[in-house]
Enzyme design. Structure first.
Site, PDB file in Angstrom:
ATOM      1  N   GLU A  24       0.959  -1.176   0.010  1.00 59.37           N
ATOM      2  CA  GLU A  24      -0.210  -0.111  -0.017  1.00 59.37           C
ATOM      3  C   GLU A  24       0.811   1.358   0.018  1.00 59.37           C
ATOM      4  OE1 GLU A  24      -3.373   0.247   2.809  1.00 59.37           O
ATOM      5  OE2 GLU A  24      -3.526  -1.970   2.557  1.00 59.37           O
ATOM      6  N   ASP A  80      -2.214  -4.296   3.309  1.00 54.83           N
ATOM      7  CA  ASP A  80      -2.386  -4.652   4.330  1.00 54.83           C
ATOM      8  C   ASP A  80      -3.378  -5.975   4.769  1.00 54.83           C
ATOM      9  OD1 ASP A  80      -0.619  -2.736   4.747  1.00 54.83           O
ATOM     10  OD2 ASP A  80      -1.976  -1.304   5.768  1.00 54.83           O
ATOM     11  N   ASP A 126      -5.886  -6.141   6.619  1.00 54.77           N
ATOM     12  CA  ASP A 126      -7.029  -5.741   7.400  1.00 54.77           C
ATOM     13  C   ASP A 126      -8.191  -5.684   6.479  1.00 54.77           C
ATOM     14  OD1 ASP A 126      -6.533  -3.474   6.289  1.00 54.77           O
ATOM     15  OD2 ASP A 126      -5.814  -2.549   7.918  1.00 54.77           O
ATOM     16  N   GLU A 164      -9.786  -3.223   5.089  1.00 53.04           N
ATOM     17  CA  GLU A 164      -9.553  -2.182   3.818  1.00 53.04           C
ATOM     18  C   GLU A 164      -8.458  -2.719   3.056  1.00 53.04           C
ATOM     19  OE1 GLU A 164     -11.365   0.651   3.305  1.00 53.04           O
ATOM     20  OE2 GLU A 164     -12.492   0.262   5.120  1.00 53.04           O
ATOM     21  N   TYR A 211       5.434   2.101  10.718  1.00 56.33           N
ATOM     22  CA  TYR A 211       4.403   2.820  10.276  1.00 56.33           C
ATOM     23  C   TYR A 211       3.518   3.427  11.363  1.00 56.33           C
ATOM     24  CZ  TYR A 211       0.395   3.559   7.231  1.00 56.33           C
ATOM     25  OH  TYR A 211      -0.542   4.120   6.335  1.00 56.33           O
ATOM     26  N   ARG A 239       0.144   4.753  11.155  1.00 62.51           N
ATOM     27  CA  ARG A 239      -1.042   4.609  11.256  1.00 62.51           C
ATOM     28  C   ARG A 239      -1.591   3.250  11.802  1.00 62.51           C
ATOM     29  NH1 ARG A 239      -0.832   8.801   7.100  1.00 62.51           N
ATOM     30  NH2 ARG A 239      -0.080   7.354   5.648  1.00 62.51           N
ATOM     31  N   HIS A 271      -0.494  -3.807  11.195  1.00 63.32           N
ATOM     32  CA  HIS A 271       0.725  -3.338  11.396  1.00 63.32           C
ATOM     33  C   HIS A 271       1.613  -3.588  12.913  1.00 63.32           C
ATOM     34  CE1 HIS A 271      -1.029  -0.921   8.599  1.00 63.32           C
ATOM     35  NE2 HIS A 271      -0.050  -1.113   7.820  1.00 63.32           N
TER      36      HIS A 271
END
Length: 901
Positions: free
Chosen positions: A8, A95, A97, A99, A330, A332, A377
């Site tokens: 991403e 990622d 997850d 999303e 990372y 976020r 993450h």
DNA sequence: CAGTGAGCGAGCTTCCGCTTGACTT
């Protein structure tokens, strides 16, 4: 040929590229690559005219979403497509997850890899070489159910936002917005202000004492506070509720409290003059504190705010730079997990910097406290397998300070507990009147600081103590005699609950599972931008507008704006992700309702029920209301003479916090309803004072009539010209404005021609025949001859006819008519004589071409002819949404094809 | 919230979550 890996983030692509070597090309998607169209301009023509086109979700057909690649992503997608063509395998490494899974599916669906190209889904939770290598070796397939859950989330948010916002446009103010996250955030801020408005202060008194446990030569002083009188506890702040009442005033039991007034406290103090004291009890408890978990997004934002004074958005952009340059992992994230490599690095630094005695025998692990954590993450920590100390980074300024914070917190998280003692000592004596009086002293000593040596969290609440705060008390045993060195009555007042700050609101949202790490900072931005909330220092204060909006939502969309809404949505999404529930069914329930649940669609259709005026009216007291008007909040109350006189209104300053608008303050405002008027001077002829102020129709000047003027007398008024401002308007100008309309002269037939300003701008008037002027200055300047010349012309119908074209583009390919660009009331537009099409956001008069104009006209033509027939009295004849012409429901855009396999 | 006469092209605002530059001064 190489294997293409798509992650991403570009920074992540660089790092991973280094781990994987030359057999792999690592690229990034740069976040989502497709989405529902953002606005009308990005909505493809073929869905625009559908009843659901504005939503881009086919609500009649299984809630199928219509995705587009946003303009700024097109070239990037083209680049990725090219790379796919040259690859011999594709790894979707977004990622892990909800999303990320969706991004992987969108990539697959959009890039359309050639048949036969091996496609894998690859996942990892930490960017370390072993983790990446293991991930490549153990790919999986895309999880369709997880993608379904993401789409359900996306579609629900679209339906919520794009259906409820227009309700606000109609009922409150254009341009406002509502959404699953922002509306609850706003509600939290409003609710807190409501508590503050309800709050009634309580005052209470006690005694502050300094005791001496030593002797004359060797004093050992320590502070204590009055605790109880005749075994009844003395009331403290926590014993009062928000209405200023004692929480429990029962005559018996543990909750019994005695509320001391100033006189009580002073009398008690004077009755203790000769008292001798002894230690009644000594209670010692071990104190132990474990380190804080490593940072995740919200805790970083909170501590950067408290320790460094950074706003959430500044924190994130500084962290972004640290991340891109390889200093931190990372930023976020909702995870507090450290990779094994990171734990090792932290432990090494503990040993080096603090010594082995600060290092626990085994590594510490931190379970996630966040309920809906997706843990794609690691925690936020210094990057790498060994940590650079802040001094070794070469960083400076904000980046240095934020790195240092992250580094210290990470190292501290692998240190030993702090241990010590907390001690409570009770000291008693008898007052002159025989009452038994007990004081209490509490202390804390830390015998081993452990992690506190590296890192101590700051506190928001001034009444709390930092974890490393120490108060030393003398070593005392029960029965020991002590003397009172000082004794003083102290008054206290309870405080209203404090307003949220950015950091505390974000914490509250996270606790309620609302919002995601990538959005916390922007949520604050949204509610600030909409004018729902403004900042006063670091505090978030709700505007009255927010009260109005929140009340409307609470009364008409109670389920949607409930604090539990997101949490229950998350539960449903989990069921969808687990394959136990169906996306369309759940969305159907949300949108159309089922059983007791009223659907969103019904709620937004029954708008008649919503009384806009009522929603915007808040009683302040004494018959005074606060109203939220189009021009801001104002108070409205009975006139000075009360009774049936017409109400008086006064603007409420924008920066007056709602909890400071008391009845007294409202009356003060009403006593001077002129608000921000400017005195311009006195009229040279009448002697009356002339003031300039803002009104419903903009700034204007008016004269102040004397108090003894008859009730029927009306002051003259005049709007300022656009070239004038309230601050700079001169007396000369004001006089001329008040004298309007100006008599220009008399026509041959004896009719007077006057010049004045009106609703549509400057104009001339002769009897009932009016003509527009082109500039306001002409009202003062135009001569009779010029005026006559204007009347000699036939009456121009509309302004457009009077303005010359801005540009001529050539002939339209369809109609063959010349296409010209004109400036109209609604902005610039192109016309071929029959159809008019307004220029879009990205078009300018300079840049527009015939091709673009033809495109706009073609679009316009598709919508059919303008409702020409409508004339007088047909103000509202909304062309019935050509409902008849429903082209056979087209199948939803090709999708999910990739998922079947 | 001041009261002032026409006629005439609408189109757009907005959600939440993932990610960075590309713009301007």
């Amino acid at each position: 040929m190489a294997k293409l890996v798509i992650v991403e983030s570009p920074a992540k692509a660089r790092t991973i590229g280094g781990y994987l070597g030359s057999d792999y090309v690592v690229e990034s998607s740069i976040g989502h690559i497709r989405d529902l169209p953002n606005n009308a301009a990005d909505t493809p023509a073929k869905i625009k005219d559908k009843p659901w086109g504005r939503l881009a979700v086919d609500v009649d057909n299984g809630f199928e979403p219509y995705y587009v690649v946003p303009r700024d992503k097109k070239s990037h997608i083209a680049k990725l497509k090219k790379l796919v063509k040259d690859a011999d395998a594709l790894y979707l490494a977004t990622d892990e997850d909800r999303e990320g899974e969706a991004i992987a599916w969108h990539l697959l669906d959009e890039l359309k890899p050639p048949k036969g190209l091996p496609v894998h889904r690859m996942v990892f939770h930490e960017i370390t070489k072993p983790a990446i290598l293991a991930a490549v070796e153990n790919p999986r397939e895309i999880n369709d159910d997880l993608v379904e859950a993401q789409e359900a989330r996306r579609i629900l948010d679209r339906l919520y936002g794009y259906e409820v916002s227009p309700v606000l446009w109609k009922k409150v103010m254009s341009g406002l917005s509502a959404g699953r996250v922002q509306s609850v955030a706003t509600r939290l801020v409003v609710d807190r202000e409501r508590e503050r408005m309800k709050f009634r202060v309580a005052s209470y008194w006690d005694l502050d004492a300094t005791f001496d446990a030593g002797t004359g030569h060797d004093p050992r002083m320590f502070p204590a506070k009055l605790y109880s009188i005749d075994d009844v506890r003395v009331a403290r702040g926590a014993d009062f509720d928000n209405t200023g009442e004692l929480v429990s005033t029962g005559s018996t039991g543990a909750k019994r409290r005695v509320h001391l007034s100033r006189a009580d406290a002073e009398a008690l103090a004077s009755g203790l003059g000769d008292t001798t004291y002894d230690v009644r009890s000594v209670e010692s408890k071990p104190y132990r504190r474990s380190p804080y978990a490593p940072f995740r997004t919200t805790t970083l934002q909170q501590e950067a705010s408290r320790k460094l004074g950074m706003s959430a958005s500044v924190t994130m952009s500084v962290a972004q730079r640290l991340y891109e340059n390889g200093f931190i992992t990372y930023m976020r994230t909702d995870s507090t997990t450290l990779s094994d490599a990171a734990v090792g690095a932290a432990r090494d630094q503990v040993r080096e910097l603090y010594g082995a005695e600060y290092l626990p025998d085994s590594p510490r692990t931190y379970a996630s406290k966040v309920k809906n954590a997706q843990e794609a993450h690691e925690a936020i920590r210094p990057a790498g397998d060994t940590f650079r100390t802040p001094a070794q980074t070469g960083l400076s300024g904000e980046q240095f300070r934020l790195y240092e914070l992250i580094w210290m917190r990470t190292v501290a998280s692998q240190m030993k507990d702090a241990v010590g003692n907390s001690v409570t000592i009770r000291i008693g004596g008898a007052a002159a009147d025989g009452r038994d009086v007990v004081f209490s002293a509490s202390g804390r000593t830390i015998t081993f600081h452990g992690f506190l040596k590296a890192y101590v969290e700051d506190i928001d609440d001034a009444s709390k103590r930092r974890d490393d705060a120490e108060t030393r008390l003398p070593n005392l045993t029960q029965g020991a005699a002590v003397s009172a060195a000082t004794l003083s009555p102290e008054g206290h007042e309870t405080k209203p609950p404090s307003r949220y700050t950015e950091a505390t609101l974000i914490k509250e949202l996270e606790d309620r599972e609302i919002g995601r790490p990538s959005t916390y900072a922007s949520i604050i931005g949204t509610i600030l931008n909409r004018g729902y909330v403004y900042k006063k220092g670091t505090a978030l204060v709700p505007a009255w507008l927010a009260f109005s909006v929140v009340r409307l939502l609470e009364e008409h969309f109670p389920r949607q704006v409930s604090y539990e809404f997101t949490a229950s949505m998350e539960d449903v999404l989990d069921e969808i992700a687990g394959g136990r529930k169906d996306r369309a069914t759940e969305l159907g329930e949300f949108y159309y309702g089922s059983g007791d649940v009223v659907g969103l669609k019904t709620l937004v259709t029954d708008l008649g029920e919503i009384d806009a005026k009522e929603m915007a009216t808040f009683p302040i007291g004494d018959g005074i209301d606060l109203r939220v008007g189009r021009y801001g909040p104002y108070v409205e109350g009975p006139g000075p003479d009360g009774g049936d006189a017409s109400p008086v209104r006064a603007n409420v300053p924008d920066d007056l916090p709602p909890d400071e608008l008391t009845v007294a303050k409202a009356k003060e405002l009403l006593a001077n309803p002129a608000g921000e008027e400017q005195v311009v001077g006195n009229h040279p002829d009448t002697g009356l004072q002339i003031v300039a102020k803002n009104g419903r129709f903009g700034p204007y000047v008016t004269e102040v009539l004397p108090d003894d003027a008859p009730k029927s007398a009306k002051p003259r008024t005049g709007s300022l010209f656009k070239s004038m401002t309230l601050d700079t308007v001169t007396l000369e100008q004001a006089v001329k404005l008040l004298d309007l309309p100006r008599i220009v002269g008399t026509d041959e037939d004896g009719t007077e021609i006057t010049a004045q300003n009106g609703r549509y701008g400057p104009y001339l008037k002769k009897g009932t025949d009016s003509r527009s002027l082109t500039s306001e200055d002409q009202i003062f300047d135009i001569t009779l001859d010029q005026a006559k010349a204007i009347y000699a012309q036939p009456k121009q119908r509309g302004r457009g006819a009077a303005t010359p074209p801005l540009k001529e583009l050539g002939n339209d390919p369809v109609s063959g008519q010349p296409v010209i660009v004109k400036a109209g009331r609604f902005g610039e537009y192109v016309t071929d004589g029959e159809y008019n099409a307004t220029l879009r956001k990205d078009d300018t008069v300079e840049s527009i071409t015939l091709e673009r104009a033809a495109e706009l006209l073609a679009e316009r033509r598709e919508r059919g002819p303008a409702k020409k027939a409508a004339k007088k009295g047909a103000k509202k004849a909304p062309a019935k949404k050509a409902a008849a012409k429903k082209t056979a429901a087209k199948k939803a855009p090709a999708k999910k094809t990739a998922k079947k396999a």
